[in-house]
Write a protein that holds these residues in place. Structure first.
Motif, PDB file in Angstrom:
ATOM      1  N   TYR A   3      -0.390  -1.126  14.477  1.00  0.00           N
ATOM      2  CA  TYR A   3      -0.351  -2.465  13.885  1.00  0.00           C
ATOM      3  C   TYR A   3       1.083  -3.000  13.968  1.00  0.00           C
ATOM      4  CZ  TYR A   3      -4.619  -0.431  12.004  1.00  0.00           C
ATOM      5  OH  TYR A   3      -5.826   0.214  11.878  1.00  0.00           O
ATOM      6  N   GLY A  31      -2.324   3.361   8.259  1.00  0.00           N
ATOM      7  CA  GLY A  31      -2.239   1.921   8.085  1.00  0.00           C
ATOM      8  C   GLY A  31      -3.528   1.135   8.128  1.00  0.00           C
ATOM      9  N   TYR A  32      -4.689   1.791   8.189  1.00  0.00           N
ATOM     10  CA  TYR A  32      -5.918   1.017   8.368  1.00  0.00           C
ATOM     11  C   TYR A  32      -6.289   0.202   7.129  1.00  0.00           C
ATOM     12  CZ  TYR A  32      -8.517   4.694   5.854  1.00  0.00           C
ATOM     13  OH  TYR A  32      -8.981   5.566   4.901  1.00  0.00           O
ATOM     14  N   ALA A  58       1.301   4.179  12.327  1.00  0.00           N
ATOM     15  CA  ALA A  58       0.917   2.885  11.759  1.00  0.00           C
ATOM     16  C   ALA A  58       1.623   1.742  12.484  1.00  0.00           C
ATOM     17  CB  ALA A  58       1.231   2.852  10.268  1.00  0.00           C
ATOM     18  N   ARG A  59       2.915   1.916  12.748  1.00  0.00           N
ATOM     19  CA  ARG A  59       3.666   0.872  13.465  1.00  0.00           C
ATOM     20  C   ARG A  59       3.135   0.673  14.873  1.00  0.00           C
ATOM     21  NH1 ARG A  59       9.627   3.116  11.589  1.00  0.00           N
ATOM     22  NH2 ARG A  59       9.749   2.009   9.565  1.00  0.00           N
ATOM     23  N   THR A  62      -4.026  -1.031   4.950  1.00  0.00           N
ATOM     24  CA  THR A  62      -3.048  -2.125   4.974  1.00  0.00           C
ATOM     25  C   THR A  62      -3.520  -3.236   5.908  1.00  0.00           C
ATOM     26  OG1 THR A  62      -1.291  -0.489   4.646  1.00  0.00           O
ATOM     27  CG2 THR A  62      -0.611  -2.689   5.321  1.00  0.00           C
ATOM     28  N   PHE A  79       5.831  -1.355   8.032  1.00  0.00           N
ATOM     29  CA  PHE A  79       5.598  -0.016   7.493  1.00  0.00           C
ATOM     30  C   PHE A  79       6.937   0.688   7.329  1.00  0.00           C
ATOM     31  CE2 PHE A  79       1.638  -1.008   9.728  1.00  0.00           C
ATOM     32  CZ  PHE A  79       0.707  -0.736   8.735  1.00  0.00           C
ATOM     33  N   CYS A 132       0.254   4.829   2.686  1.00  0.00           N
ATOM     34  CA  CYS A 132      -0.602   4.056   3.603  1.00  0.00           C
ATOM     35  C   CYS A 132      -1.142   4.861   4.767  1.00  0.00           C
ATOM     36  CB  CYS A 132       0.169   2.849   4.142  1.00  0.00           C
ATOM     37  SG  CYS A 132       1.613   3.312   5.154  1.00  0.00           S
ATOM     38  N   ASP A 174       4.830   5.188   3.273  1.00  0.00           N
ATOM     39  CA  ASP A 174       4.274   6.541   3.268  1.00  0.00           C
ATOM     40  C   ASP A 174       5.400   7.558   3.330  1.00  0.00           C
ATOM     41  OD1 ASP A 174       1.238   7.669   3.728  1.00  0.00           O
ATOM     42  OD2 ASP A 174       2.744   9.061   4.488  1.00  0.00           O
ATOM     43  N   GLY A 230       3.131  -1.461   4.162  1.00  0.00           N
ATOM     44  CA  GLY A 230       2.742  -0.091   3.868  1.00  0.00           C
ATOM     45  C   GLY A 230       3.939   0.829   3.753  1.00  0.00           C
ATOM     46  N   GLU A 285       0.874  -1.178   0.000  1.00  0.00           N
ATOM     47  CA  GLU A 285       0.000   0.000   0.000  1.00  0.00           C
ATOM     48  C   GLU A 285       0.903   1.217   0.000  1.00  0.00           C
ATOM     49  OE1 GLU A 285      -3.485   2.605   2.066  1.00  0.00           O
ATOM     50  OE2 GLU A 285      -2.602   0.995   3.270  1.00  0.00           O
ATOM     51  N   ILE A 315       3.972   6.950   9.595  1.00  0.00           N
ATOM     52  CA  ILE A 315       4.555   5.616   9.707  1.00  0.00           C
ATOM     53  C   ILE A 315       4.717   5.231  11.174  1.00  0.00           C
ATOM     54  CG2 ILE A 315       6.666   4.283   9.314  1.00  0.00           C
ATOM     55  CD1 ILE A 315       4.813   4.454   6.885  1.00  0.00           C
TER      56      ILE A 315
END
Length: 212
Positions: free
Chosen positions: A93, A63-64, A89-90, A66, A98, A60, A80, A78, A57, A86
């Motif tokens: 998730y 991250g939702y 996101a990390r 992904t 990412f 991203c 970005d 992902g 992705e 990022i």
């Protein structure tokens, strides 16, 4: 080190500044969007049917998307431009990968991906630069790999800049966006247009393409 074009730096800085608010706003964004989930579901199915393999992705955010596609069985990571996105996101998730990176110069091998999702991530690209992105997508996709685009559709108007809440963005005629992808050696598999829901300003477009 290669210097980013100024609009990429501006985009990264703008998303860094609002990353936490953006992540909160879009948490659960797919829950009440059945057509959006359907587009992502179809993408996941065609990638799996073609034998699976790595998927990215690109753009991203938090991250939702992904994470949603991982639940559908894809081997996905992902990427970005925004380091703060990022980080978020990390944190959200931790079992997913990412990375910070730019879609116009991907640190990925030729033909190494079986799928790419660009979910509202090319909307900030100046129209004259978008062919570069499609050529880069083609480079990193294996033959037969799939590309899913999510974007704001221009509703009969030409490419139209607008005041996106984060930074300058563009609405695209779906036919023109599909033609740019075809010029980069993609063929169209399918498309979806949906009208704006409450709180949305514009028609939404989805294009599913396959690399020849």
């Amino acid at each position: 080190m290669t210097e980013h074009p100024s609009y990429l730096t501006a985009t990264a800085n703008a998303y860094d500044a609002v990353a936490a608010l953006y992540a909160d706003l879009f948490q659960g964004a797919l829950n009440d969007q059945p057509l959006d989930r359907a587009a992502l579901d179809v993408f996941a199915e065609v990638v799996r049917t073609a034998g699976g393999g790595p998927v990215a992705e690109l753009g991203c955010g938090p991250g939702y998307v992904t994470a949603y596609l991982r639940k559908l069985g894809l081997d996905i990571f992902g990427l970005d431009l925004s380091p703060v996105m990022i980080d978020l996101a990390r944190e959200a998730y931790p079992d997913l990968r990412f990375e910070v990176g730019s879609m116009d110069a991907l640190d990925l091998a030729d033909g190494g991906l079986r799928g790419i999702v660009s979910w509202y991530s090319v909307i900030h690209t100046p129209p004259q630069d978008l062919p570069t992105y499609f050529r880069e997508f083609r480079r990193v996709l294996a033959p037969g790999g799939h590309l899913l685009l999510g974007f704001f559709e221009s509703e009969g108007e030409p490419v139209t800049p607008f005041d996106h809440k984060v930074t300058l963005a563009y609405r695209w005629p779906i036919d023109e966006l599909a033609a740019l992808a075809r010029a980069a050696d993609f063929v169209e598999v399918g498309r979806v247009l949906r009208e704006p829901h409450a709180g949305e300003r514009f028609r939404q477009g989805r294009l599913l393409m396959r690399r020849q």
